[in-house]
Scaffold this active site. Sequence first.
Site: not given
Length: 547
Positions: A161, A216, A460
């Site tokens: 990520d 994220h 996600s």
Amino acid sequence: MGALAAGSLLTGAASAGAAPAKGTAAEYLVFYAPGARDDALAAIKGAGGTPGAVDAKLGYVLARGAGAGFAERLGASASIVGVTADRRIGAATSLAASGASRTASTSTAAASAATTGAAASTAGADPLSSRQWDMKMIGATASGSYAKARGNKKVLVGIIDTGVDGKHPDIAPNFNRALSRNFVTDRPNDPNGKELDGPCEVKSCKDPADVDDDGHGTHVASTIGSPLNGLGVAGVAPDVSLVNIRAGTDSGFFFLKPVLDALTYAGDAGIDVVNMSFFVDPWTFNCANNPQDSRAEQLQQKGVITGVQRALDYARARGVTLITALGNGSTDLGHPTVDKESPGYPLGGERERKIDNSCVNVPAESRGVISVSALGPSGRKAWYSDYGIEQTDLSAPGGDPSDSGTSLKGNAREILAAAPEKALRRQKLIDASGKPTGPSVVRDCRNGRCAYYQYLSGTSMASPHAAGVAAILVARFGKPGKGGLALAPATVERLLYATATPTACPASGSTRYSVSEETHVCAGSRAKNGFYGHGIVSASRAATVKG
């Protein structure tokens, strides 16, 4: 994808579309056919390029070449199966608010902005567990899986990520710093001088392996394995080891080579499970032989399809279970007809092209991966989530601000998980005093420690729930192996499907989404369908199933 009512979608936001300008040298990943390395080296030289390092594991050569015709000249050789420029080519698959950070929450109201000194956690739960409807949906609760199986520090879960904030108080106890790696060098600007990652934080522009300037990856890691420690939230598998295998830039975009490097490292390092909440390529759909694409574009897409598949195969052959987000395109991936969002880079290069089911989203439609669709708190497929009876393997909570089938409101319909303080400050989601500026961020303070959490939606956010359940299964049934425990990916996949909660299509066979003014049709049976795949992942069933 373009901006919609609930925010813009990131499944096609950036890419490496066009070839370099005539006479401009650039670096390419040249993928050669099995056993054809020497012929490929000769072809590179014959096309006017300069071969560099050879990656024998995945079968490609880093080469320098100049001119718009370099890829086409290479492609004339039978030894070459793909040619992709080594540039920015991917995007993380969470939703973003218009005018805000690309991983900021998409909805507006409801949850309180801060919880400081709230009631102590109940036995087997953390203080903010009451906000985690997602964990209740899959049985990751004090009375569910936490009481029976929480994972194991010997289980290594890799997060491919934007990075992981290894110093976050609700990540640090489970963060494996020794094994974490960063395969990305930040780029302040793109080739046209437009800001990409912004100023580098360190001289080398390569962040330490415990940093996440985007947020994220930290959110994903928290959902998988935030510990039960009396602070904030708990993850699906609160006792596992979290390994940062960074392949995404600060701005949330991905380059092909870091993705390949990350997957190769996962296989070599003995990682048990990886979560991939991103997609690769400037093209939302990769078409190897689309007549509407130029020969260079076809070779580029072939390079991405081939390279990522080889890296996935390499990792899976070495015991890595591969789990990925399905995508936020609100599309039936089994019946795509038009791609209007590609190529997304250079900016403004998008064009409309007809496509069909021979075109694939990578890695969601690659072989050997487990692809996960997203659900809202009512259990309805989230409006943004891609779907398809061939493509959807499992479903999991991903959040949906528009889900009206629940008493929850606004941000409370999204997924709450850890967020890096530094990223929130840069996004102006907390003020100078540390107070959240809006309802998308929650602060929890206990015994002199404060930590931040953020509400986000997207596929996600769905796939890490499946990765956490996979980690529980590895902890229960794995045998001693490289890195700690090992369990064959095929066995993990079988157990994931066996423990999922079978869920039928809507009674009408379709769902109307007012936020997108679309009707999504669900095909298949209760046992396997396009919205839910084999069912909704279940931590509680994984904690009790007999192998």
